[in-house]
Design an enzyme around this catalytic site. Structure first.
Site, PDB file in Angstrom:
ATOM      1  CG  LEU A 156      -1.884  -1.119   1.409  1.00 60.83           C
ATOM      2  CD1 LEU A 156      -2.749  -0.899   2.644  1.00 60.83           C
ATOM      3  CD2 LEU A 156      -2.774  -1.255   0.185  1.00 60.83           C
ATOM      4  CG  ASP A 157       0.945   4.356  -2.557  1.00 62.50           C
ATOM      5  OD1 ASP A 157      -0.125   4.894  -2.225  1.00 62.50           O
ATOM      6  OD2 ASP A 157       1.260   4.125  -3.743  1.00 62.50           O
TER       7      ASP A 157
END
Ligand SMILES: Cc1cc2nc3c(=O)[nH]c(=O)nc-3n(C[C@H](O)[C@H](O)[C@H](O)COP(=O)(O)OP(=O)(O)OC[C@H]3O[C@@H](n4cnc5c(N)ncnc54)[C@H](O)[C@@H]3O)c2cc1C
Lengths: 482, 88
Positions: free
Chosen positions: B39-40
């Site tokens: 994820l970011d």
């Protein structure tokens, strides 16, 4: 075709964003699905009368306002000629058999409220103090502020109603302030965060104005400047699909006609729920799509345009409101000021805004060929005319209807979901979208992202562009035009 | 107590699998959201909204911002939710 930036949508937010990017050396394309720029801002002409659509009056254009600074930066200030509304009453509101007139100027507006609701004086002072404070301390409303004061933004979720109740305001005072704001941003007193209310209403209290040529005046100023800066404006180009790389970075887009455009960054200014069908599944996470789906919208307007040889004097530069009660699911109804003092003949414009729970677009069925649609439309027109004649009995037999627009019409022209007047609701109960979403290089702007209305969408264009160019840099550029 | 904790873990996993298309097998408590699970930072708001919906509470911009920003692992999410629920 390759560009540095693409702006999808030529409403006020898109036009502002495009012009700022051009001034910063970007090669910019604007894609608009309608056949001319600014379908919501643009007036149309019927039977020799000009009809206003999405711009009747606005705050924020006094010579000391932030829009003055921003418009000078954009090179547009000389091109527009704001005409102040009646200083003693830009809005005239019928409430409980009496008339409440709102004058321009924060001090005058405060006094008017105090005179009308003497028992709510504590609340009224607190209310206007808060509005003044908000306007003073919000950077993009006050370019005097230093860039690093940006973080002082108000974060409290307290609603207008909660705030006024806390200060023992009378119910009628809450009703009036709340429904007046409902007319201007589509959110009721029990839902709207106070700071948000202050940002929308404050500029109107400071001074409301209109333009002789309505939205066309702003639109023409923008399109001329955009052309001279080298913008490429593509009308009748509806964006169909947005392409992202596996790393969720914007790459380009295709239009319904199959044209392909590429750019480093892209700003989408249409209603954000439209992205549901435009973004690639599998790359964008379901969480984002679900978030879009869960957003609630403001209600749709219903508009009737009338022609009349003579117009009552009192309608020259004052708008007349009948607020309606939201508890009773009554529409807000307004007769917009109609200045006949210059050569262009202007149509009278009646606007209703449905309360929550009132029939929306669905009531008008899906297709215009459906008899139920016309039925519903005619009933609503009659309702509007009855209210109009009640407010202006002298106009009986002196006018005729030249056109009407349903929620369906608004959806068709601007793509705003269900024809909603002000896009997504900005309320404490739902976390709003920001210009930055979970795709790199793709940004959002417009009334659903920051604020609705003329001032709000111009500021939205500015704020979103600052994400691309850098806030500090843009801030410094604009402040030189103070 | 035990069962309500498991319940939290269960629900968080459902959010991560359904809403972020992550592989359930990879969701060990010490897995980091950004490095291990890919994820970011752009996902963080969507995650907050998904958690609000799943647990039916509001994450406050004023009060919870710091804690949210400090979340690194799945376990941090469990801790945050448990603390938040104890608060209510
Ligand atoms: C009846 C009415 C009266 C109003 N009166 C006032 C007023 O008096 N004062 C005031 O301050 N505010 C008023 N408003 C609100 C104000 O007009 C809006 O808040 C503002 O114009 C919205 O600008 P925007 O740029 O966010 O959106 P829009 O103007 O809706 O711009 C979005 C554009 O994107 C285009 N688009 C969407 N999808 C695509 C696609 N896939 N491809 C290409 N193009 C696309 C649309 O066609 C549209 O032109 C009024 C609104 C209504 C409906």
């Amino acid at each position: 075709m390759k560009f540095d930036s693409i702006v999808i949508g030529s409403g006020l937010s898109g036009l502002t964003a495009a012009l700022i990017l051009l001034k910063n050396g970007h090669r910019v394309a604007i894609l608009e699905k309608d056949n001319k720029p600014g379908p919501l801002l643009r007036r149309f002409k019927r039977e020799g009368y000009w009809c206003d659509v999405g711009l009747h009056y606005t705050g924020g254009f006094s010579p000391t306002s932030s829009l003055h600074t921003l418009f000078r930066y954009l090179g547009l200030w000389e091109q527009i000629h704001p005409v102040p509304m009646d200083l003693k009453a830009f809005d005239s509101i019928l409430i409980g058999g009496k008339t409440f007139e709102i004058p321009s100027g924060l001090d005058s507006a405060r006094s008017a409220y105090l005179n009308f609701f003497p028992k709510s004086s504590v609340a009224i002072h607190a209310y206007f103090d808060f509005i003044e404070d908000t306007l003073e301390k919000t950077p993009y409303v006050n370019f005097d502020m230093a860039f690093d004061q940006f973080s002082t933004e108000f974060k409290s979720d307290e609603t207008l109603e909660a705030f006024l109740k806390k200060h023992n305001a009378e119910d009628e005072m809450i009703h009036l302030a709340g429904r007046h704001a409902f007319a201007l941003c589509g959110i009721e007193a029990h839902e709207i965060p106070l700071y948000y209310h202050a940002l929308i209403l404050g500029p109107f209290y400071r001074g409301a104005c209109t333009f002789n040529r309505g939205g066309d005046e702003i639109l023409d100023a923008f399109t001329a400047a955009l052309k001279s800066e080298g913008a490429e404006i593509f009308c009748s180009q509806q964006v169909d699909k947005i392409e992202l790389s596996d790393k969720r970075t914007f790459q380009g887009l295709t239009t319904v006609d199959g044209k392909r455009f590429e750019s480093g960054s892209c700003i989408f200014t249409g209603h954000p729920q439209l992205l549901n069908d435009m973004l690639p599944r599998g790359i964008v996470k379901p969480a984002f799509f679900n978030r879009l789906k869960g957003l609630t919208n403001t209600k749709a307007p219903f508009v009737v345009w009338l022609k009349a040889e003579t117009i009552p004097r009192r309608l020259r530069s004052t708008n007349y409101y009948r607020l309606g009660r939201w508890e009773k699911k009554e529409d807000m109804f307004a007769v917009m000021a109609c200045d006949s003092g210059h050569s262009d003949r202007k149509a009278l414009c009646l606007i209703s805004l449905a309360s929550d729970g009132c029939p929306g677009k669905d009531e008008y069925e899906n297709r215009t060929s459906n008899p139920a649609y016309y039925n519903c439309k005619n009933i609503q027109i009659k309702k509007s005319l009855a209210l109009f004649e009640k407010m202006f009995p002298e106009m009986k037999g002196e006018y005729s209807v030249i056109d009407a627009a349903t929620p369906h019409t608004f959806e068709r022209y601007t793509g705003t979901v269900n024809g909603s007047a002000y896009g997504v609701k900005h309320i404490s109960a739902q976390r709003g979208l920001t210009p930055i979403i979970s795709a790199r290089g793709l940004y959002l702007s417009g009334q659903s992202i920051h604020f609705p209305g003329i001032m709000g969408t111009i500021i939205s264009g500015f704020l979103t562009t600052s994400m691309i160019l850098g806030l500090e840099k843009l801030w410094d550029q604009v402040r030189q035009y103070q | 107590m035990e069962s309500s904790h498991n319940n939290v873990e269960e629900k968080v996993k459902i959010v991560l699998v359904d809403e972020f298309e992550l592989d359930e097998a990879e969701l060990s408590p010490d897995a980091t959201l950004y490095d291990d699970l890919g994820l970011d930072s752009l996902d963080s708001v969507d995650l907050v909204v998904a958690l609000e919906k799943a647990f039916n509470f509001k994450i406050s911009r004023e009060k919870d911002e710091e804690t949210i920003r400090a979340i690194r692992t799945i376990n941090d999410i469990y801790d945050f939710i448990n603390a938040k629920q104890a608060d209510i």
